[in-house]
Design a protein around this motif. Sequence first.
Motif: not given
Length: 131
Positions: A11-15, A76-85
């Motif tokens: 899971x991607x969590x940060x960009x 990446x948010x639209x892909x459903x990943x919960x980012x911490x940015x």
Amino acid sequence: IYTLTCPTTNNIFYVGRTNGKLKNRLTGHLKDNVNREKKKVINEILEKDKLPIIESIDVCTKSDVYKLEIFWINLIKTWGFNLTNLVHINRSYHNSKLYLKRKTEYVQLVSNRSSESHVYRSINKTWYLKK
């Protein structure tokens, strides 16, 4: 532009963005105590004796870096990943030429890929695709 990904869940969590080496940027994230959500995810990864995966996803000019960071965060948010940015999104960016160019490139990439693959890898890029 780069992503931080959990090595156990993928899971991607940060960009983020950097003009330095990714290894040095990762070290900075490991020491960062400002973003509590990101620190919590990193600590969970470290507790499993692993490190977050840092990967370059885009290269751009200095003048475009903020716009592209926002583009990738939104995508990446639209892909459903919960980012911490902690970045606040500038809505007017969605009408910019750069955003539309990257969006077109992404659509072409998706239309050319195998429908069975979750991840398309090219040189120095990782595009995470949700089914």
